[in-house]
Design a protein around this motif. Structure first.
Motif, PDB file in Angstrom:
ATOM      1  N   GLU A  54      49.793  50.636  40.197  1.00  0.00           N
ATOM      2  CA  GLU A  54      48.834  50.043  41.131  1.00  0.00           C
ATOM      3  C   GLU A  54      49.229  48.613  41.474  1.00  0.00           C
ATOM      4  OE1 GLU A  54      45.022  50.406  39.267  1.00  0.00           O
ATOM      5  OE2 GLU A  54      44.677  52.393  40.101  1.00  0.00           O
ATOM      6  N   PHE A  55      49.653  47.849  40.458  1.00  0.00           N
ATOM      7  CA  PHE A  55      50.088  46.474  40.701  1.00  0.00           C
ATOM      8  C   PHE A  55      51.263  46.449  41.676  1.00  0.00           C
ATOM      9  CE2 PHE A  55      53.150  43.136  39.799  1.00  0.00           C
ATOM     10  CZ  PHE A  55      52.371  41.997  39.949  1.00  0.00           C
ATOM     11  N   PHE A  56      52.272  47.255  41.409  1.00  0.00           N
ATOM     12  CA  PHE A  56      53.451  47.285  42.265  1.00  0.00           C
ATOM     13  C   PHE A  56      53.086  47.699  43.686  1.00  0.00           C
ATOM     14  CE2 PHE A  56      57.214  49.177  44.183  1.00  0.00           C
ATOM     15  CZ  PHE A  56      58.142  48.176  43.969  1.00  0.00           C
ATOM     16  N   GLY A  57      52.258  48.724  43.797  1.00  0.00           N
ATOM     17  CA  GLY A  57      51.855  49.206  45.116  1.00  0.00           C
ATOM     18  C   GLY A  57      51.073  48.183  45.897  1.00  0.00           C
ATOM     19  N   PHE A  65      43.811  42.019  43.267  1.00  0.00           N
ATOM     20  CA  PHE A  65      44.116  42.886  42.122  1.00  0.00           C
ATOM     21  C   PHE A  65      43.504  42.303  40.846  1.00  0.00           C
ATOM     22  CE2 PHE A  65      46.826  44.261  38.601  1.00  0.00           C
ATOM     23  CZ  PHE A  65      46.813  45.634  38.779  1.00  0.00           C
ATOM     24  N   LEU A  66      43.705  41.019  40.627  1.00  0.00           N
ATOM     25  CA  LEU A  66      43.168  40.378  39.430  1.00  0.00           C
ATOM     26  C   LEU A  66      41.637  40.397  39.429  1.00  0.00           C
ATOM     27  CD1 LEU A  66      45.635  37.364  39.125  1.00  0.00           C
ATOM     28  CD2 LEU A  66      45.589  39.467  37.745  1.00  0.00           C
ATOM     29  N   LEU A  67      41.022  40.185  40.582  1.00  0.00           N
ATOM     30  CA  LEU A  67      39.562  40.246  40.670  1.00  0.00           C
ATOM     31  C   LEU A  67      39.035  41.657  40.410  1.00  0.00           C
ATOM     32  CD1 LEU A  67      38.902  37.867  43.683  1.00  0.00           C
ATOM     33  CD2 LEU A  67      38.388  37.431  41.265  1.00  0.00           C
ATOM     34  N   LEU A  68      39.771  42.660  40.891  1.00  0.00           N
ATOM     35  CA  LEU A  68      39.357  44.046  40.641  1.00  0.00           C
ATOM     36  C   LEU A  68      39.434  44.384  39.159  1.00  0.00           C
ATOM     37  CD1 LEU A  68      41.022  45.865  43.666  1.00  0.00           C
ATOM     38  CD2 LEU A  68      38.574  45.566  43.264  1.00  0.00           C
ATOM     39  N   LEU A  69      40.379  43.784  38.453  1.00  0.00           N
ATOM     40  CA  LEU A  69      40.492  44.017  37.013  1.00  0.00           C
ATOM     41  C   LEU A  69      39.310  43.409  36.253  1.00  0.00           C
ATOM     42  CD1 LEU A  69      44.273  43.427  36.248  1.00  0.00           C
ATOM     43  CD2 LEU A  69      43.050  45.588  36.441  1.00  0.00           C
ATOM     44  N   LEU A  70      38.775  42.310  36.778  1.00  0.00           N
ATOM     45  CA  LEU A  70      37.623  41.664  36.129  1.00  0.00           C
ATOM     46  C   LEU A  70      36.342  42.468  36.290  1.00  0.00           C
ATOM     47  CD1 LEU A  70      38.215  37.940  37.159  1.00  0.00           C
ATOM     48  CD2 LEU A  70      38.632  39.002  34.936  1.00  0.00           C
ATOM     49  N   GLU A  86      37.760  52.685  42.280  1.00  0.00           N
ATOM     50  CA  GLU A  86      38.026  52.044  40.994  1.00  0.00           C
ATOM     51  C   GLU A  86      39.528  51.894  40.769  1.00  0.00           C
ATOM     52  OE1 GLU A  86      35.901  50.817  38.603  1.00  0.00           O
ATOM     53  OE2 GLU A  86      34.346  51.114  40.113  1.00  0.00           O
ATOM     54  N   ARG A  87      39.911  50.811  40.133  1.00  0.00           N
ATOM     55  CA  ARG A  87      41.304  50.535  39.797  1.00  0.00           C
ATOM     56  C   ARG A  87      41.432  50.505  38.280  1.00  0.00           C
ATOM     57  NH1 ARG A  87      44.410  51.165  44.272  1.00  0.00           N
ATOM     58  NH2 ARG A  87      43.415  50.174  46.021  1.00  0.00           N
ATOM     59  N   GLU A  88      42.566  50.988  37.790  1.00  0.00           N
ATOM     60  CA  GLU A  88      42.806  50.987  36.357  1.00  0.00           C
ATOM     61  C   GLU A  88      43.697  49.829  35.927  1.00  0.00           C
ATOM     62  OE1 GLU A  88      44.173  54.808  35.063  1.00  0.00           O
ATOM     63  OE2 GLU A  88      42.725  55.845  36.310  1.00  0.00           O
TER      64      GLU A  88
END
Length: 173
Positions: free
Chosen positions: A73-76, A167-172, A66-68
């Motif tokens: 996380e974005f930078f990494g 990253f954007l898809l994981l946020l969705l 899971e991503r928060e």
């Protein structure tokens, strides 16, 4: 005139990717390398996920953690990983190029290694990164003869944009 099939469209994208390199347009190459890496990788993940479900496998084990969506996380994922991984990719490709003069083999071997490394995040990432790292490796190898920095950008920039998309898809989710 009959509409283009998905296979013909895919061949057209790959041809445009090669043509951009021959024309010397690094910008165009990077713009084309992103979908060339993203679309098949997404398809491979979809097929693997669908097969797993069809076979009754609990796919939660194979998914990424899971991503928060934090800045860290974005930078990494979008900045640090593509920059550092491309440096490591350059070294790996130099090493593999000493073992074989065939760029397709070198890129394929590189993609297998990178896929296995990314598989530690989730086994579906293993499936998804094989193709994208094949494209990044081919990009680096294609531009290396012109200049190291062009080869680096040709691999790192599409990698960063692909990771931004993921990253954007994981946020969705």
């Amino acid at each position: 005139m009959a509409p283009a099939t998905p296979t013909k469209r895919w061949h057209a994208l790959l041809l445009a990717l090669v043509t951009a390199r021959r024309a010397g347009s690094l910008t165009l190459h990077c713009l084309l390398a992103w979908p060339a890496a993203l679309l098949p990788s997404a398809a491979f993940i979809g097929v693997a996920y669908g097969l797993g479900l069809a076979l009754g496998i609990d796919m939660a084990f194979f998914e990424a953690p899971e991503r928060e969506g934090t800045f860290k996380e974005f930078f990494g994922m979008v900045v640090f990983a593509p920059l550092v991984e491309t440096l490591l990719l350059a070294g790996l490709l130099a090493l593999l190029s000493r073992m074989s003069r065939r760029p397709v083999f070198v890129a394929a071997a590189s993609s297998v290694l990178w896929g296995c490394l990314h598989g530690s995040f989730g086994l579906l990432w293993l499936v998804g990164t094989f193709w994208s790292f094949y494209i990044f490796s081919c990009s680096y190898l294609a531009w290396r003869a012109q200049a190291w920095w062009k080869a680096y950008v040709a691999a790192a920039l599409p990698h960063a944009v692909l990771n931004l998309t993921a990253f954007l898809l994981l946020l969705l989710d």
